[in-house]
Design a protein around this motif. Sequence first.
Motif, PDB file in Angstrom:
ATOM      1  N   LYS A 192      12.488 -66.432  51.929  1.00 42.21           N
ATOM      2  CA  LYS A 192      12.299 -66.700  50.840  1.00 42.21           C
ATOM      3  C   LYS A 192      12.159 -68.401  50.763  1.00 42.21           C
ATOM      4  O   LYS A 192      13.417 -68.850  50.798  1.00 42.21           O
ATOM      5  CB  LYS A 192      13.357 -65.967  50.286  1.00 42.21           C
ATOM      6  N   SER A 236      13.534 -73.374  44.507  1.00 42.31           N
ATOM      7  CA  SER A 236      13.146 -73.014  45.559  1.00 42.31           C
ATOM      8  C   SER A 236      13.559 -73.774  46.997  1.00 42.31           C
ATOM      9  O   SER A 236      12.848 -74.900  47.272  1.00 42.31           O
ATOM     10  CB  SER A 236      11.355 -72.442  46.200  1.00 42.31           C
ATOM     11  N   ALA A 248       9.143 -62.459  46.472  1.00 45.12           N
ATOM     12  CA  ALA A 248      10.331 -62.095  47.757  1.00 45.12           C
ATOM     13  C   ALA A 248      10.766 -60.946  47.433  1.00 45.12           C
ATOM     14  O   ALA A 248      10.544 -60.202  48.053  1.00 45.12           O
ATOM     15  CB  ALA A 248      11.332 -63.091  48.338  1.00 45.12           C
ATOM     16  N   ASP A 249      11.058 -60.772  46.527  1.00 48.23           N
ATOM     17  CA  ASP A 249      12.223 -59.153  46.104  1.00 48.23           C
ATOM     18  C   ASP A 249      11.044 -58.506  46.316  1.00 48.23           C
ATOM     19  O   ASP A 249      11.178 -57.045  46.708  1.00 48.23           O
ATOM     20  CB  ASP A 249      12.717 -59.638  45.289  1.00 48.23           C
TER      21      ASP A 249
END
Length: 171
Positions: free
Chosen positions: A62, A82, A44-45
Motif C-alpha cells: 500500500k 500515501s 489497495a483494499d
Amino acid sequence: MPEYHFQDIREEDHVLDIGANVGAFCIRAACFSQHVTAVEPVTADLLSDNIELNHADITVIKGALGTGSPTEITWDDCSVVSPTFTLGTLVDRAGGCDFLKCDAEGAEWLIRPCDLDGIRRIEMELHVPPIGPPPDPLLLEYLGEKYTFSLDRTPVHSALGVMGILHAVRK
C-alpha cells in the motif's frame, strides 16, 4: 487506452505492478509468474479483495511510486495521504524486478535511471502535464540507450495528459 503487453512474462520473473488499481494487470501476470508484487496507494483494499476472489498469489504494497516522502494522492473523488517509495526501494521489497508495469500518474518521471538496471521488460504509461511533470530527458535518454522500445501514442493534447504506453525490452 492501449493494452499492456504481458505475454512474455516468464515463470521465474519477478513482476512489479506499480499503480495496480484493482488488479487487472497483476492478476493476469500471476497466471505466468509466482513472483508478483502490486503497488497501489488508493484502491489497495479493493485490490486485495480482488486478488483473494481470484485466488491469486500476489503481494500488495500500500503506497505509491515517489521520492520516499508521504504525498497526497487524489484519484476521482478519493484523496489519501500515501507513503511513497523510490523504484529502487520497491524493487528491493519485491525481491527483484524482471518485468515492470508502471502506471503512476506522472510519478514515472521520478524514476532514477539506475533503478532500472536489471529490469528486462517495461510496460509503462507515460504522462505529461496536467497529470505529471514534464518528461525527464535523462530517463528518456537512458531508455533509448538500454532498451529497444515502441510507444503506443495517444494525443499529447489529451485532457488526461497521457503521452502513451511504452513497451520496452532491454537490449
